[in-house]
Design a protein around this motif. Structure first.
Motif, PDB file in Angstrom:
ATOM      1  N   LYS A 162      -4.380  -2.518   4.548  1.00  0.00           N
ATOM      2  CA  LYS A 162      -3.403  -3.614   4.635  1.00  0.00           C
ATOM      3  C   LYS A 162      -3.875  -4.698   5.605  1.00  0.00           C
ATOM      4  CE  LYS A 162       1.546  -4.425   5.351  1.00  0.00           C
ATOM      5  NZ  LYS A 162       2.859  -3.776   5.647  1.00  0.00           N
ATOM      6  N   VAL A 210      -2.741   0.370  -4.180  1.00  0.00           N
ATOM      7  CA  VAL A 210      -2.602  -0.934  -3.540  1.00  0.00           C
ATOM      8  C   VAL A 210      -2.096  -1.915  -4.588  1.00  0.00           C
ATOM      9  CG1 VAL A 210      -3.754  -2.783  -2.281  1.00  0.00           C
ATOM     10  CG2 VAL A 210      -4.515  -0.421  -1.979  1.00  0.00           C
ATOM     11  N   ASN A 212       1.159   5.620  -0.579  1.00  0.00           N
ATOM     12  CA  ASN A 212       0.522   6.935  -0.619  1.00  0.00           C
ATOM     13  C   ASN A 212       1.358   7.858  -1.501  1.00  0.00           C
ATOM     14  OD1 ASN A 212      -1.482   6.128   1.140  1.00  0.00           O
ATOM     15  ND2 ASN A 212      -0.329   6.754   2.961  1.00  0.00           N
ATOM     16  N   ILE A 232      -3.936   6.913  -2.935  1.00  0.00           N
ATOM     17  CA  ILE A 232      -3.633   5.590  -2.398  1.00  0.00           C
ATOM     18  C   ILE A 232      -3.592   4.587  -3.542  1.00  0.00           C
ATOM     19  CG2 ILE A 232      -4.372   3.768  -0.825  1.00  0.00           C
ATOM     20  CD1 ILE A 232      -5.770   5.898   0.831  1.00  0.00           C
ATOM     21  N   SER A 283      -4.556   3.570   4.723  1.00  0.00           N
ATOM     22  CA  SER A 283      -3.584   2.593   4.206  1.00  0.00           C
ATOM     23  C   SER A 283      -3.354   1.477   5.210  1.00  0.00           C
ATOM     24  CB  SER A 283      -2.267   3.304   3.869  1.00  0.00           C
ATOM     25  OG  SER A 283      -2.465   4.279   2.871  1.00  0.00           O
ATOM     26  N   ASN A 333      -2.750   7.882   5.573  1.00  0.00           N
ATOM     27  CA  ASN A 333      -1.963   6.870   6.292  1.00  0.00           C
ATOM     28  C   ASN A 333      -2.861   5.932   7.098  1.00  0.00           C
ATOM     29  OD1 ASN A 333       0.459   7.919   5.318  1.00  0.00           O
ATOM     30  ND2 ASN A 333       0.634   9.382   7.017  1.00  0.00           N
ATOM     31  N   VAL A 374       0.858  -1.182   0.000  1.00  0.00           N
ATOM     32  CA  VAL A 374       0.000   0.000   0.000  1.00  0.00           C
ATOM     33  C   VAL A 374       0.898   1.237   0.000  1.00  0.00           C
ATOM     34  CG1 VAL A 374      -1.845   1.237   1.169  1.00  0.00           C
ATOM     35  CG2 VAL A 374      -1.761  -1.244   1.281  1.00  0.00           C
TER      36      VAL A 374
END
Length: 541
Positions: free
Chosen positions: A139, A109, A98, A107, A135, A132, A96
């Motif tokens: 995850k 992935v 940013n 974002i 993210s 953040n 992941v």
């Protein structure tokens, strides 16, 4: 009885609550509002909604009301594609990232674009901080989604589902047995009603038992529905493949469930209140603390009226409160509705003055005890037995069986033939050739004998009063008799008194005459009639 029922109801609530807590440890139900729909919170035309993964809410997004549906659908579709590719891959790690695109955190992935954090999403906060946090959650949830699809995990969840199903069966069976045992104990605990018990007391006791039994039945049905409904939803939430069905059911059935709870709760409250009213009124009647021999019969006549009117008012109050609760459960602001209802009420009151008059006069009729259910009344040119009485109307059944409805506002002058006591007013014809003094004595003796008869003395309040010779008529000498009786018993007493009196007068040789007329002709008229007859006969010859 009432306290025992409250204890039963409280125990059932505690049992249902404990069942939910015991099963929720396997997989809790998702938070509402659900991720598949927006929260419908509008602030300056901004709408927020949740993005979900396997039926679990991950993060919330915000956009204008016009742009929200498209943005929500795009992000949800991107997340589904990312999840599908990740689950098909053999790697367990999730990458992941940013990235900053046009000054906004974006974002990615596994190098696939998911979304861009906007200032609408964060409000006054820092967009990078929100990125953040999202993210980290992504995850964690993606790894959890892959782990939940492993064979070992599915077998473990299947075992939990089997145990949960068995627990639901056992609990449901236990609740069913408890219901049968309570019904049997209630049937065995019903006290035997003696023959001396007033009919109104018997009716009130029967109604009370029926209302309590109905409330118990509905509470046990709610318990069964809660056991199987909540248990099934929890089992659906154990597996990632069925969790979407859990969310869908909660989303679709959320409003019907709320409305059903309000409707059933209102119904149970109404029936339980009916049972309390019947218990209170039957206690007054059977206890006799406020009763005297003069008021006992009258109060028993009025008790059905008060009970019926009180139940009607209670029903209106609970239905109104239930309607308001239903609107609140739907998220509708009822304050403007209440203000508008006040204006509508004023308009309706102006347009429905007759209904208001009916209600006011009906209240006065009941409060002043002008008449009650079971009374025999006459209003104007109509009359009969009062079968129904409420704040709006009075319904009477006449001697021909016709049901007559009278608005209470039309009840100006009413004659109550059964208020507190009644009177049999009899006129006894005696032949002119009979001994009047002997006839008076026999009429009085028959009344005294009947008033002392065990079969009739409880219906006759005072010794019959022989007023004497009332007048002379073409039927003979008319002797008037008054007999004071219990309410509505004057007709039965009068019929039996006439029967006994006829037998007694026949035995004494005093006959009740029929209407008769005597014609008197003097001798001159008789001779003239004979001469006219002879002359007419000669002329014909």
């Amino acid at each position: 009885m009432i306290l025992r029922f409250l204890a039963v109801a409280g125990t059932m609530v505690i049992t249902i609550g404990s069942v939910t807590k015991a099963t929720a440890q396997f997989s809790p139900l998702p938070f509402l509002p659900t991720p598949s729909s927006s929260s419908n919170k509008v602030d300056d035309k901004m709408v927020s909604g949740w993005i979900n993964l396997d039926g679990r809410p991950l993060f919330s997004i915000t956009a204008s009301k016009t742009k929200f549906p498209e943005r929500f659908q795009n992000i949800q579709q991107n997340l589904q594609d990312i999840t599908h590719n990740y689950l098909q891959a053999s790697a367990t790690e999730v990458k992941v990232q940013n990235r900053t695109v046009k000054g906004l955190p974006t974002i990615f992935v596994n190098d696939q674009y998911l979304m861009t954090i906007t200032y609408e999403d964060v409000g006054q906060a820092n967009p990078l901080t929100l990125a953040n946090q999202i993210s980290d959650d992504l995850k964690q949830h993606l790894q959890q989604a892959k782990q939940e699809r492993q064979t070992r995990f599915l077998i473990q969840q299947g075992e939990i589902a089997a145990v949960g199903t068995l627990a639901m069966i056992i609990i449901s069976w236990g609740v069913r047995r408890w219901q049968k045992r309570l019904s049997k104990n209630a049937a065995d605990s019903i006290p035997a009603i003696s023959k001396d018990t007033a009919p109104i007391t018997k009716l009130l006791n029967q109604q009370q038992q029926q209302h309590l039994q109905e409330v118990k039945t509905r509470l046990f049905q709610i318990a069964q529905a809660g056991i199987w409904g909540s248990g099934s939803l929890i089992i659906l939430g154990l597996f990632p493949y069925t969790r979407a069905f859990q969310i869908g059911i909660l989303t679709i059935a959320q409003i019907p469930i709320k409305l059903t709870i309000v409707a059933v709760g209102t119904y149970v409250a109404v029936r339980f209140t009916y049972a309390l009213i019947d218990h209170f009124t039957s206690t007054i009647v059977s206890g006799g603390a406020l009763l005297t021999p003069e008021t006992s019969e009258r109060l028993q006549l009025r008790i059905s009226t008060f009970s019926g009117v009180t139940k009607s008012i209670t029903t209106i109050i609970f239905v109104g409160a239930g309607s308001l609760l239903a609107l609140i459960s739907l998220g509708i602001d009822i304050v403007p509705l209440l203000a508008g209802a006040g204006l509508v009420g004023v308009a309706i009151s102006l347009a429905s003055q007759n209904l208001i008059k009916d209600a006011i006069n009906g209240f006065l009729i009941i409060f002043e005890d002008q008449y009650a259910l079971g009374d025999m009344i006459t209003v104007g040119t109509v009359g009969g037995l009062v079968e129904k009485l409420n704040l709006r109307m009075t319904q009477v059944r006449d001697s021909e069986g016709r049901l007559i409805t009278i608005p209470n506002s039309e009840v100006k002058i009413v004659a109550n033939l059964s208020s507190r006591w009644s009177r049999a007013d009899l006129s006894i014809p005696v032949s002119y050739q009979a001994d009047v003094d002997e006839a008076l004595k026999l009429i009085k003796d028959v009344g005294l004998e009947m008033s002392q008869d065990p079969a009739w003395k409880h219906q006759i309040l005072e010794k019959p009063n022989v007023l004497g010779v009332e007048h002379f008529s073409d039927r003979g000498v008319m002797i008037r008799v008054w007999i004071k009786t219990q309410p509505l018993k004057q007709w039965n007493v009068a019929r039996e008194y006439r029967r006994r009196l006829k037998i007694t007068l026949d035995a004494a040789g005093i006959y009740i005459p029929v209407p008769q007329q005597a014609n008197w002709i003097n001798e001159v008229q008789l001779l003239n009639s004979q001469d006219e007859f002879s002359t007419s006969a000669t002329s014909e010859t």
